[in-house]
Scaffold this motif. Structure first.
Motif, PDB file in Angstrom:
ATOM      1  N   ARG A 147       0.827  -1.210   0.000  1.00 22.11           N
ATOM      2  CA  ARG A 147       0.000   0.000   0.000  1.00 22.11           C
ATOM      3  C   ARG A 147       0.859   1.257   0.000  1.00 22.11           C
ATOM      4  O   ARG A 147       0.531   2.244  -0.655  1.00 22.11           O
ATOM      5  CB  ARG A 147      -0.939  -0.022   1.202  1.00 22.11           C
ATOM      6  N   ARG A 148       1.972   1.217   0.721  1.00 20.20           N
ATOM      7  CA  ARG A 148       2.876   2.368   0.732  1.00 20.20           C
ATOM      8  C   ARG A 148       3.444   2.624  -0.659  1.00 20.20           C
ATOM      9  O   ARG A 148       3.505   3.765  -1.121  1.00 20.20           O
ATOM     10  CB  ARG A 148       4.017   2.117   1.719  1.00 20.20           C
ATOM     11  N   GLU A 149       3.832   1.548  -1.351  1.00 18.67           N
ATOM     12  CA  GLU A 149       4.397   1.701  -2.689  1.00 18.67           C
ATOM     13  C   GLU A 149       3.354   2.221  -3.676  1.00 18.67           C
ATOM     14  O   GLU A 149       3.667   3.032  -4.553  1.00 18.67           O
ATOM     15  CB  GLU A 149       4.970   0.369  -3.175  1.00 18.67           C
ATOM     16  N   MET A 150       2.112   1.773  -3.544  1.00 10.48           N
ATOM     17  CA  MET A 150       1.062   2.261  -4.437  1.00 10.48           C
ATOM     18  C   MET A 150       0.777   3.744  -4.186  1.00 10.48           C
ATOM     19  O   MET A 150       0.531   4.510  -5.113  1.00 10.48           O
ATOM     20  CB  MET A 150      -0.211   1.440  -4.246  1.00 10.48           C
ATOM     21  N   ARG A 151       0.823   4.130  -2.928  1.00 10.14           N
ATOM     22  CA  ARG A 151       0.623   5.543  -2.599  1.00 10.14           C
ATOM     23  C   ARG A 151       1.739   6.394  -3.198  1.00 10.14           C
ATOM     24  O   ARG A 151       1.490   7.465  -3.769  1.00 10.14           O
ATOM     25  CB  ARG A 151       0.571   5.715  -1.081  1.00 10.14           C
ATOM     26  N   PRO A 172      -8.812   3.933   2.247  1.00  7.14           N
ATOM     27  CA  PRO A 172      -8.031   5.144   2.536  1.00  7.14           C
ATOM     28  C   PRO A 172      -7.008   5.497   1.455  1.00  7.14           C
ATOM     29  O   PRO A 172      -6.578   6.649   1.361  1.00  7.14           O
ATOM     30  CB  PRO A 172      -7.328   4.799   3.856  1.00  7.14           C
ATOM     31  N   LEU A 173      -6.611   4.507   0.629  1.00  8.31           N
ATOM     32  CA  LEU A 173      -5.672   4.753  -0.461  1.00  8.31           C
ATOM     33  C   LEU A 173      -6.330   5.440  -1.647  1.00  8.31           C
ATOM     34  O   LEU A 173      -5.674   6.136  -2.419  1.00  8.31           O
ATOM     35  CB  LEU A 173      -5.109   3.426  -0.983  1.00  8.31           C
ATOM     36  N   ALA A 174      -7.625   5.187  -1.815  1.00 11.86           N
ATOM     37  CA  ALA A 174      -8.290   5.473  -3.079  1.00 11.86           C
ATOM     38  C   ALA A 174      -8.652   6.941  -3.249  1.00 11.86           C
ATOM     39  O   ALA A 174      -8.985   7.642  -2.292  1.00 11.86           O
ATOM     40  CB  ALA A 174      -9.545   4.615  -3.202  1.00 11.86           C
ATOM     41  N   ASP A 175      -8.597   7.381  -4.501  1.00 15.32           N
ATOM     42  CA  ASP A 175      -9.134   8.688  -4.875  1.00 15.32           C
ATOM     43  C   ASP A 175     -10.560   8.541  -5.388  1.00 15.32           C
ATOM     44  O   ASP A 175     -11.406   9.390  -5.143  1.00 15.32           O
ATOM     45  CB  ASP A 175      -8.263   9.322  -5.966  1.00 15.32           C
TER      46      ASP A 175
END
Length: 205
Positions: A147-151, A172-175
């Motif tokens: 998740r950190r890498e995708m962010r 929480p990651l998603a736009d």
């Protein structure tokens, strides 16, 4: 599987989270968007260079008899990138596998295998990611790393499409969010507007 009336745009610097029940059509849609399956009707248009897209699915694109380092060297050449040993070790370090560079991929745990596959994806320097439940079966540390890498990829301007069953963990990651129900889109809009309980407020993606 028939997907009906889905019109979605993937933006640079955005993460689109695709959610829904099993059998809703999430993985089918992702494979069509990634160019791994062909729709019988409708169209998919890629504005990103085909060589700058990457797919991470349930099954890793790795050779178990090759070492982690050899896998990255192979996939680098496949995508026209002759990565030297230093560059490959930097990729492995990025996913916490530098100490296992010369170990065969076939002996890796599920989490280590998925992290190596993530390093493979990053070796392509993609501008558009297609991820099919990438955190499925991962330990907490590996899921957090992914998740950190995708962010960070999103913040660097890449577009990310991620299919997920873990709505609470990935929202929480998603736009933006696309929710599918029985092969139809029942919500498409800002992540901040997405309420899994009511599925209201959707707009065209």
């Amino acid at each position: 599987m028939v997907l009906r009336g889905i019109d979605v745009e993937v933006l640079s610097g955005n993460i689109l989270l695709v959610v829904g029940r099993n059998g809703a059509g999430k993985s089918t849609l992702l494979r069509i968007m990634a160019g791994l399956a062909r729709p019988e009707s409708g169209a998919v248009e890629h504005l990103a260079d085909a060589g700058r897209t990457a797919f991470l699915g349930h099954r890793p694109f790795l050779y178990p008899k090759l070492s982690a380092d050899e896998n990255l060297a192979f996939w680098g050449r496949m995508h026209g990138r002759d990565l030297d040993r230093k560059a490959r070790l930097e990729l492995l370090s990025r996913v916490g596998l530098a100490d296992f560079a010369d170990e065969p991929a076939g002996v890796f745990s599920r989490g280590m295998t998925q992290r190596l596959d993530l390093a493979r994806v990053f070796s392509q320097s993609p501008r558009l990611f297609f991820l099919d439940e990438p955190a499925s079966g991962l330990d907490v540390a590996s899921a957090a790393l992914l998740r950190r890498e995708m962010r960070q990829a999103r913040d660097a301007g890449a577009g990310v499409v991620m299919v997920s069953h873990d709505v609470a963990g990935d929202l929480p990651l998603a736009d933006r969010v696309l929710h599918l129900e029985a092969t139809r889109a029942t919500f498409c809009g800002r992540a901040a507007d997405f309420d899994p309980g009511t599925l209201t407020g959707g707009r065209t993606c």
